[in-house]
Design an enzyme around this catalytic site. Sequence first.
Site, PDB file in Angstrom:
ATOM      1  N   ALA A   1       0.852  -1.185   0.000  1.00  0.00           N
ATOM      2  CA  ALA A   1       0.000   0.000   0.000  1.00  0.00           C
ATOM      3  C   ALA A   1       0.889   1.236   0.000  1.00  0.00           C
ATOM      4  CB  ALA A   1      -0.929   0.015   1.211  1.00  0.00           C
ATOM      5  N   LYS A   2       0.310   2.369  -0.318  1.00  0.00           N
ATOM      6  CA  LYS A   2       1.008   3.649  -0.206  1.00  0.00           C
ATOM      7  C   LYS A   2      -0.047   4.745  -0.210  1.00  0.00           C
ATOM      8  CE  LYS A   2       5.014   3.966  -0.511  1.00  0.00           C
ATOM      9  NZ  LYS A   2       6.168   3.989   0.431  1.00  0.00           N
ATOM     10  N   GLY A   3       0.220   5.809   0.522  1.00  0.00           N
ATOM     11  CA  GLY A   3      -0.737   6.899   0.574  1.00  0.00           C
ATOM     12  C   GLY A   3      -0.067   8.210   0.890  1.00  0.00           C
TER      13      GLY A   3
ATOM     14  N   ASP B   1       6.960   8.170   5.739  1.00  0.00           N
ATOM     15  CA  ASP B   1       7.508   8.299   4.394  1.00  0.00           C
ATOM     16  C   ASP B   1       7.972   9.745   4.244  1.00  0.00           C
ATOM     17  OD1 ASP B   1       7.712   8.255   1.382  1.00  0.00           O
ATOM     18  OD2 ASP B   1       6.803   6.285   1.639  1.00  0.00           O
TER      19      ASP B   1
END
EC number: 1.4.1.-
Length: 429
Positions: A118-120, A159
Site C-alpha cells: 500500500a502507499k498513501g 515516508d
Amino acid sequence: MAQTPPPESAPSTDSEPETALETARRQLQAAAEHVDIADGVIERLTHPTRVVQVSVPVERDDGTVTVYDGYRAQHDDVRGPYKGGLRYHPGVSAEECVGLSMWMTWKCAVMDLPFGGAKGGVVVDPKTLSADEHERLTRRFAAELRDEVGPSQDIPAPDMGTDAQTMAWFMDAYSMQQGETVPGVVTGKPPVAGGSHGRAEAPGRSVAIATREAINYYDIPIDDATVAVQGYGSVGANAALLLDDWGARVVAVSDVNGGVLDTDGLDTHAIPSHGNQPAAVMRHDAPNTLTNEELLELDVDVVIPAAVGNVITAANADRIQADIVVEGANGPTTSAADRILEERAVPVIPDILANAGGVTVSYFEWLQDINRRTWSPERVRDELESEMLSAWNAVRSEVDDGDLSWRDAAYVVALQRIGRAKEARGLWP
C-alpha cells in the site's frame, strides 16, 4: 469517502523520466517472462485493489480552512494486510501511490513478510505547515481513513514529509475513535508510543547489508571497496556509517545542496545526516566538492543512489563507472537505464531488496505491538540481519540458476510467492 478508479498510465515510451507506475508495470512485465505464473495473476497484479481519495479539511493557525487531497492505494493483500508509507508532499497523486504500492507488494514478498503493498499521502508541502497544523492534518487524515486501516487491514508507516511523531498522532487519533489504544495500526512510531528500537536506521542498515553482500559476491575485499552515496538523509547516512565501520572506504557523499569527495575516504562520523543538520555535508572539510550528477558517475566500486527516484536514466547510464549499483532510494533507476546497465554488465541490486529494512523492522514493530512485548535493539539488529541474508540468498540463487539480473531475480522470488498464495486462495467469487 470516494474511491477513485485505478489510474491508467498512457503507454510509455523510452522518454525520461517514467512515472513510478510506469516503471513498476514495466518491471512486472519483464520479470513475468521468467516465472511460470498464470497470465490472469499478472493482469490482476497490474492493477490495485482500490484507491481511496479523501478530502482533508484543516483549520490553519490564522483561523482559515484549507482542504487537502489525500490518497491511499491498496495494491494486493493475498499474503496479508496492506503495508506502506504515508507521505506529505506536493507531488502526491493517485497514480504515484499505485506505483509505489506495487513496489511495496514486491518488497514484502521478496522479504517473505506476511503483508501486501500500500502507499498513501496528502498533497501538501509540509514546510508550509506549523507543528500544530501538521498535527491537525494528521489527525483529520487518520479520521478520514479510519475504515480503510487497522492492524489486520492496512498498516501505514512514515515516508517523505512524515516521521515518528506523525505516526504517534495518527495512532492516537485512530485509537480515540476505536475506544482503545491500538498501537499496531501504524508502524514507525516512537518507542515510547509502541514503536520499535532500530526502525529509523533500518532502511540504511539493510542497504549496507546488501552492499556488503554484493561486494563479497563479486569478490571485492571490503577493506579495498570504494563507495559513493548520493543522498545523505536517514538511508544514505546510516548506510555510509555502517559501511565505513565495516572497513569500506566511503569517498563521496551528497545531499540536495551538493557533495564532498575525498579519495582517501571520508570520516562519515564527522558528517551529520541531512535530517540532523541540513547544510552539514557541504560544510564538511574535504579536498573536493561535486554535484549530485558528478557523484553518480564516479569511478568507484559501489554507487548508492539513496536520495530520490529517476536519477539514473538513459541520459547518464552510459557514464556510470561504478562496478555495482545498490538502490537505496525507491526507483532511482529507470527501465531504460536498467537495460543500458544490463548491457554493460553493471549489476543493479534493486530497491525492493536493498532498502527493505524499513518494512522488515516495521513487521517486527507490528509483532511487538500485537504481542505487547518489546524487543531489545540487539534483537532487532540480529533479526534484520537474518531476514536480509535469507532474502539475499533466495535472490542470489535465482541470479545463479536462471542467469537473471538482480532485479529480475528479486521479482521472480516475489512473484513466485505471490503466485503460490493466489493459487492456494483462488479467485472469489
